[in-house]
Design a protein around this motif. Structure first.
Motif, PDB file in Angstrom:
ATOM      1  N   ASN A 100       4.188  -6.209   1.369  1.00  0.00           N
ATOM      2  CA  ASN A 100       5.282  -5.382   1.911  1.00  0.00           C
ATOM      3  C   ASN A 100       6.401  -6.213   2.527  1.00  0.00           C
ATOM      4  OD1 ASN A 100       6.320  -2.875   1.910  1.00  0.00           O
ATOM      5  ND2 ASN A 100       5.102  -2.065   3.589  1.00  0.00           N
ATOM      6  N   ALA A 113       0.772   8.998   0.660  1.00  0.00           N
ATOM      7  CA  ALA A 113       1.377  10.137  -0.041  1.00  0.00           C
ATOM      8  C   ALA A 113       2.856   9.907  -0.357  1.00  0.00           C
ATOM      9  CB  ALA A 113       1.221  11.394   0.806  1.00  0.00           C
ATOM     10  N   LEU A 138      -3.491   4.643  -2.413  1.00  0.00           N
ATOM     11  CA  LEU A 138      -4.814   4.932  -1.828  1.00  0.00           C
ATOM     12  C   LEU A 138      -5.217   6.390  -2.043  1.00  0.00           C
ATOM     13  CD1 LEU A 138      -6.057   2.433  -0.612  1.00  0.00           C
ATOM     14  CD2 LEU A 138      -3.629   2.345  -0.083  1.00  0.00           C
ATOM     15  N   GLU A 154       3.083  -0.871   9.875  1.00  0.00           N
ATOM     16  CA  GLU A 154       3.860  -0.470   8.693  1.00  0.00           C
ATOM     17  C   GLU A 154       3.407  -1.181   7.414  1.00  0.00           C
ATOM     18  OE1 GLU A 154       8.032   0.059   9.211  1.00  0.00           O
ATOM     19  OE2 GLU A 154       7.873   0.505  11.345  1.00  0.00           O
ATOM     20  N   TYR A 169       0.382  18.520   5.952  1.00  0.00           N
ATOM     21  CA  TYR A 169      -0.266  19.189   4.821  1.00  0.00           C
ATOM     22  C   TYR A 169      -0.368  18.259   3.610  1.00  0.00           C
ATOM     23  CZ  TYR A 169       4.661  19.627   3.809  1.00  0.00           C
ATOM     24  OH  TYR A 169       5.976  19.311   3.622  1.00  0.00           O
ATOM     25  N   SER A 223       4.558  16.718   8.293  1.00  0.00           N
ATOM     26  CA  SER A 223       4.155  16.498   6.903  1.00  0.00           C
ATOM     27  C   SER A 223       2.637  16.544   6.750  1.00  0.00           C
ATOM     28  CB  SER A 223       4.650  15.120   6.459  1.00  0.00           C
ATOM     29  OG  SER A 223       4.243  14.149   7.425  1.00  0.00           O
ATOM     30  N   GLU A 245       8.630   7.532  15.693  1.00  0.00           N
ATOM     31  CA  GLU A 245       7.417   7.832  14.923  1.00  0.00           C
ATOM     32  C   GLU A 245       7.548   7.521  13.432  1.00  0.00           C
ATOM     33  OE1 GLU A 245       6.816  11.999  15.798  1.00  0.00           O
ATOM     34  OE2 GLU A 245       8.401  12.632  14.440  1.00  0.00           O
ATOM     35  N   HIS A 246       8.765   7.425  12.903  1.00  0.00           N
ATOM     36  CA  HIS A 246       8.903   7.265  11.451  1.00  0.00           C
ATOM     37  C   HIS A 246       8.871   5.821  10.989  1.00  0.00           C
ATOM     38  CE1 HIS A 246      11.148  11.393  11.333  1.00  0.00           C
ATOM     39  NE2 HIS A 246       9.868  11.504  11.626  1.00  0.00           N
ATOM     40  N   CYS A 276       0.590  14.303   4.038  1.00  0.00           N
ATOM     41  CA  CYS A 276       0.565  12.858   4.317  1.00  0.00           C
ATOM     42  C   CYS A 276      -0.879  12.403   4.571  1.00  0.00           C
ATOM     43  CB  CYS A 276       1.470  12.505   5.493  1.00  0.00           C
ATOM     44  SG  CYS A 276       0.943  13.165   7.077  1.00  0.00           S
ATOM     45  N   THR A 277      -1.124  11.098   4.364  1.00  0.00           N
ATOM     46  CA  THR A 277      -2.496  10.593   4.461  1.00  0.00           C
ATOM     47  C   THR A 277      -2.746   9.968   5.835  1.00  0.00           C
ATOM     48  OG1 THR A 277      -1.951   8.355   3.709  1.00  0.00           O
ATOM     49  CG2 THR A 277      -2.423  10.000   1.996  1.00  0.00           C
ATOM     50  N   LEU A 300       9.603   8.143   5.871  1.00  0.00           N
ATOM     51  CA  LEU A 300      11.035   8.435   5.910  1.00  0.00           C
ATOM     52  C   LEU A 300      11.874   7.180   6.138  1.00  0.00           C
ATOM     53  CD1 LEU A 300      10.791  11.760   7.942  1.00  0.00           C
ATOM     54  CD2 LEU A 300      11.503  11.528   5.560  1.00  0.00           C
ATOM     55  N   ALA A 319       7.262   2.375   1.802  1.00  0.00           N
ATOM     56  CA  ALA A 319       6.475   2.265   0.559  1.00  0.00           C
ATOM     57  C   ALA A 319       7.369   1.997  -0.657  1.00  0.00           C
ATOM     58  CB  ALA A 319       5.652   3.543   0.361  1.00  0.00           C
ATOM     59  N   ALA A 328       0.854  -1.199   0.000  1.00  0.00           N
ATOM     60  CA  ALA A 328       0.000   0.000   0.000  1.00  0.00           C
ATOM     61  C   ALA A 328       0.883   1.239   0.000  1.00  0.00           C
ATOM     62  CB  ALA A 328      -0.878   0.010   1.252  1.00  0.00           C
ATOM     63  N   GLY A 355      -1.566   6.392   5.866  1.00  0.00           N
ATOM     64  CA  GLY A 355      -0.117   6.292   6.114  1.00  0.00           C
ATOM     65  C   GLY A 355       0.200   6.560   7.578  1.00  0.00           C
TER      66      GLY A 355
HETATM   67  C1  LIG Z   1       9.006  16.813   5.773  1.00  0.00           C
HETATM   68  C2  LIG Z   1       8.514  15.613   6.529  1.00  0.00           C
HETATM   69  C3  LIG Z   1       8.162  15.749   7.857  1.00  0.00           C
HETATM   70  C4  LIG Z   1       7.699  14.641   8.581  1.00  0.00           C
HETATM   71  N1  LIG Z   1       7.330  14.810   9.879  1.00  0.00           N
HETATM   72  C5  LIG Z   1       6.838  13.762  10.569  1.00  0.00           C
HETATM   73  C6  LIG Z   1       6.426  13.925  11.926  1.00  0.00           C
HETATM   74  O1  LIG Z   1       6.483  15.001  12.509  1.00  0.00           O
HETATM   75  N2  LIG Z   1       5.939  12.827  12.558  1.00  0.00           N
HETATM   76  C7  LIG Z   1       5.839  11.606  11.946  1.00  0.00           C
HETATM   77  O2  LIG Z   1       5.386  10.652  12.572  1.00  0.00           O
HETATM   78  N3  LIG Z   1       6.228  11.437  10.666  1.00  0.00           N
HETATM   79  C8  LIG Z   1       6.716  12.468   9.960  1.00  0.00           C
HETATM   80  N4  LIG Z   1       7.108  12.297   8.665  1.00  0.00           N
HETATM   81  C9  LIG Z   1       7.038  10.948   8.058  1.00  0.00           C
HETATM   82  C10 LIG Z   1       5.732  10.641   7.268  1.00  0.00           C
HETATM   83  O3  LIG Z   1       5.104  11.821   6.831  1.00  0.00           O
HETATM   84  C11 LIG Z   1       4.778   9.797   8.110  1.00  0.00           C
HETATM   85  O4  LIG Z   1       5.355   8.528   8.368  1.00  0.00           O
HETATM   86  C12 LIG Z   1       3.391   9.572   7.470  1.00  0.00           C
HETATM   87  O5  LIG Z   1       2.590   8.871   8.389  1.00  0.00           O
HETATM   88  C13 LIG Z   1       3.450   8.794   6.161  1.00  0.00           C
HETATM   89  O6  LIG Z   1       2.194   8.946   5.505  1.00  0.00           O
HETATM   90  P1  LIG Z   1       2.063   8.727   3.930  1.00  0.00           P
HETATM   91  O7  LIG Z   1       0.651   8.908   3.550  1.00  0.00           O
HETATM   92  O8  LIG Z   1       3.035   9.568   3.209  1.00  0.00           O
HETATM   93  O9  LIG Z   1       2.461   7.184   3.833  1.00  0.00           O
HETATM   94  P2  LIG Z   1       3.474   6.464   2.832  1.00  0.00           P
HETATM   95  O10 LIG Z   1       4.825   7.046   2.936  1.00  0.00           O
HETATM   96  O11 LIG Z   1       2.873   6.373   1.483  1.00  0.00           O
HETATM   97  O12 LIG Z   1       3.496   5.006   3.464  1.00  0.00           O
HETATM   98  C14 LIG Z   1       4.104   4.780   4.706  1.00  0.00           C
HETATM   99  C15 LIG Z   1       3.883   3.324   5.122  1.00  0.00           C
HETATM  100  O13 LIG Z   1       2.509   3.119   5.357  1.00  0.00           O
HETATM  101  C16 LIG Z   1       1.996   2.058   4.541  1.00  0.00           C
HETATM  102  N5  LIG Z   1       0.647   2.478   4.157  1.00  0.00           N
HETATM  103  C17 LIG Z   1       0.273   3.631   3.559  1.00  0.00           C
HETATM  104  N6  LIG Z   1      -1.059   3.674   3.431  1.00  0.00           N
HETATM  105  C18 LIG Z   1      -1.535   2.521   3.966  1.00  0.00           C
HETATM  106  C19 LIG Z   1      -2.830   1.963   4.118  1.00  0.00           C
HETATM  107  N7  LIG Z   1      -3.923   2.598   3.720  1.00  0.00           N
HETATM  108  N8  LIG Z   1      -2.939   0.742   4.700  1.00  0.00           N
HETATM  109  C20 LIG Z   1      -1.840   0.077   5.126  1.00  0.00           C
HETATM  110  N9  LIG Z   1      -0.595   0.542   5.000  1.00  0.00           N
HETATM  111  C21 LIG Z   1      -0.446   1.752   4.421  1.00  0.00           C
HETATM  112  C22 LIG Z   1       2.973   1.938   3.383  1.00  0.00           C
HETATM  113  O14 LIG Z   1       2.985   0.622   2.855  1.00  0.00           O
HETATM  114  C23 LIG Z   1       4.283   2.294   4.059  1.00  0.00           C
HETATM  115  O15 LIG Z   1       4.797   1.167   4.705  1.00  0.00           O
HETATM  116  C24 LIG Z   1       7.597  13.380   7.936  1.00  0.00           C
HETATM  117  C25 LIG Z   1       7.945  13.253   6.593  1.00  0.00           C
HETATM  118  C26 LIG Z   1       8.410  14.344   5.893  1.00  0.00           C
HETATM  119  C27 LIG Z   1       8.772  14.175   4.449  1.00  0.00           C
END
Ligand SMILES: Cc1cc2nc3c(=O)[nH]c(=O)nc-3n(C[C@H](O)[C@H](O)[C@H](O)COP(=O)(O)OP(=O)(O)OC[C@H]3O[C@@H](n4cnc5c(N)ncnc54)[C@H](O)[C@@H]3O)c2cc1C
Length: 481
Positions: A460, A78, A97, A206, A143, A141, A423-424, A145-146, A82, A86, A75, A149
């Protein structure tokens, strides 16, 4: 509109296109390149295809197809993760998604909302703010991230010190299991539901146990009052001691963030400078919130603690606009590294707060040892460090040095009784570092759970747990490296 047709004889691509529609699949190399990594850019692998389902039924049908044909899949939200969660390490079918992005239901009476997994975090607060509510977990993130995620990573954020991370705000999930079956977990408001805590297990797994297709979240009422303090220190030790003393004074700030000198250099050179002095060793951004009565006293106590630790300057935000500027400066801190370095690696260790000065000293030693600058921006209140290792991937050997330096930072966190991620997530990035904190038996207990949900390990694979074959054995399908 021009009708597209599938220009490949690959039977799997054709079958997947029949499930999601021809306009909802990518399979050409030039299209797939945008999906070869997430926010962890040091590993890149092309997926087999990317599909964009719009319903749980489509997700389940894609998963069933992959399961029946032994195609690895994962899956993706956004793609801001980190730790490489994905990244399609094994040429997976990526199930994006991002088209399942509806706010399905808001129930303010019961303080909850139901969203699809592709709904962007910040949009939830924006959707209910006018009625006096918000969604607490606020990753920087947020603004883009989903929430799907966030659930998978159990995301945190600056304001999670007081209100807790994602898992504390998830009330129910709809999940497509790796064989295509759909289950519902929680969602009915029972405080102690019978049976295992699957909600807790799935949150933070994850993306290795199932694909989340619907999420019921908790909404909070906006606090009556909020005040924000910015404090500049000449010594990191003084800033660290201030953090410890604020918490031990019984104050629980909504947020308590720290940035060191290198981080301040970056944020001041980037999009949201606020005029921090560049010669200070560290700054603290402290926010308290709650009912109005008592907030002023908490601020007075915080100012007194700062002064006791030789703060050079301390100020309280005089307007919402000033507060918002301070937060924009902090929340864009990771991206700001681009202003002072071509590449950076974000680490995510956790330590007991009391060990902050010695671990920061150790990180400075690691920086010298590897000849790479390391900036620190972090959630100091809960001891969640983010050492940012700055490097230049175009210089031979520098990426490897950065990875080794990052790993050593995590070892330093583990050595003082901390953890390798706050958290990451572990993803690809920290899977070998799991050995810093878990025994082989403890890792086996976790992979055994994964194997119950994901027996073919098509979902995964190759994430979260150390590479098999050393001490720990895990099942890998023949299609998986
Ligand atoms: C500039 C920046 C700042 C950040 N700050 C923070 C912060 O303050 N705190 C923090 O915790 N993280 C932070 N992050 C990390 C990141 O934004 C988070 O981990 C976020 O939760 C990822 O969401 P995503 O939608 O981008 O998921 P993705 O990166 O697309 O996926 C992340 C993981 O989730 C899985 N996944 C995604 N969607 C689903 C679903 N529907 N069902 C099952 N599994 C799924 C994927 O397989 C992957 O393993 C930051 C990242 C950046 C780039």
């Amino acid at each position: 509109m021009r009708k597209r047709s599938i220009a490949t004889n690959d039977p799997h691509i054709q079958a997947l296109a029949r499930i999601v529609g021809e306009r909802a699949i990518l399979y050409r190399k030039e299209d797939l390149m945008a999906y070869d990594c997430d926010g962890f850019t040091v590993h890149r692998h092309l997926p087999k295809a990317v599909v964009f389902p719009t319903s749980t039924e489509q997700v389940a049908a894609v998963v069933r197809y992959c399961h029946e044909h032994d195609l690895p899949f994962l899956a993706r939200g956004a793609g801001t993760g980190l730790s490489g969660g994905a990244i399609p390490l094994n040429g997976e079918v990526v199930i994006s998604l991002t088209r399942m992005k509806r706010l399905l239901h808001v129930d303010l009476e019961n303080r909850r909302a139901v969203v699809e997994p592709g709904f962007v975090n910040l949009k939830l607060t924006n959707s209910v703010a006018h009625r006096g509510y918000y969604y607490a977990p606020d990753p920087s993130s947020q603004y883009c991230c989903t929430i799907g995620g966030n659930v998978a990573e159990n995301a945190g954020g600056a304001h999670c010190l007081k209100y807790g991370v994602t898992t504390n705000h998830i009330l129910g999930l709809e999940v497509v299991l790796p064989n295509g079956e759909v289950i519902e977990i929680g969602g009915n408001g029972v405080p102690d539901p019978p049976g295992y805590d699957l909600l807790g297990l799935l949150t933070g797994s994850e993306g290795t146990l199932g694909i989340v297709t619907k999420i019921t979240v908790r909404l909070l009422k906006n606090p009556e009052a909020k005040q924000t303090v910015l404090a500049y220190f000449d010594e990191v030790e003084d800033a660290s001691q201030t953090v410890s003393d604020i918490i031990s004074a019984g104050i629980v700030p909504a947020a308590l963030e720290m940035m060191d000198q290198t981080a301040i250099e970056a944020v001041e050179a980037a999009a949201f400078p606020v005029g921090h002095p560049k010669d200070i060793a560290a700054l603290l951004l402290i926010e308290v919130d709650g009912i109005s009565a008592g907030i002023d006293e908490q601020i007075d106590d915080i100012l007194a603690i700062c002064r006791r630790h030789h703060v050079r300057e301390v100020k309280v935000a005089q307007s919402e606009e000033e507060r918002a500027r301070w937060w924009a400066n902090r929340k864009t801190g990771f991206g700001a590294m681009g202003a002072i370095s071509p590449d950076y690696l974000v680490q995510d260790g956790v330590i007991p707060r009391s060990r902050l000065p010695e671990v920061l000293r150790e990180i400075a030693n690691i920086s010298r040892k590897y000849g790479l600058r390391i900036a620190n921006i972090f959630h100091a209140g809960d001891g969640n460090l983010h050492p940012l290792v700055l490097f230049d991937a175009s210089k031979p050997g520098e990426t490897e040095r950065a990875l080794a330096a990052g790993s050593e930072c995590l070892k330093a966190c583990a050595a003082v009784g901390g953890s390798i991620t706050g958290e990451h997530g572990v993803g690809i990035e920290k899977k070998e570092e799991m050995r810093f904190i878990f025994t082989d038996e403890e890792i086996l207990a976790q992979t055994a759970i994964r194997d119950v949900f994901n027996p073919k390990n098509l979902l995964n694979a190759g994430k979260l747990f150390p590479t098999p074959g050393r001490c720990v054995e895990t099942k890998m399908p023949s299609t998986v490296k």
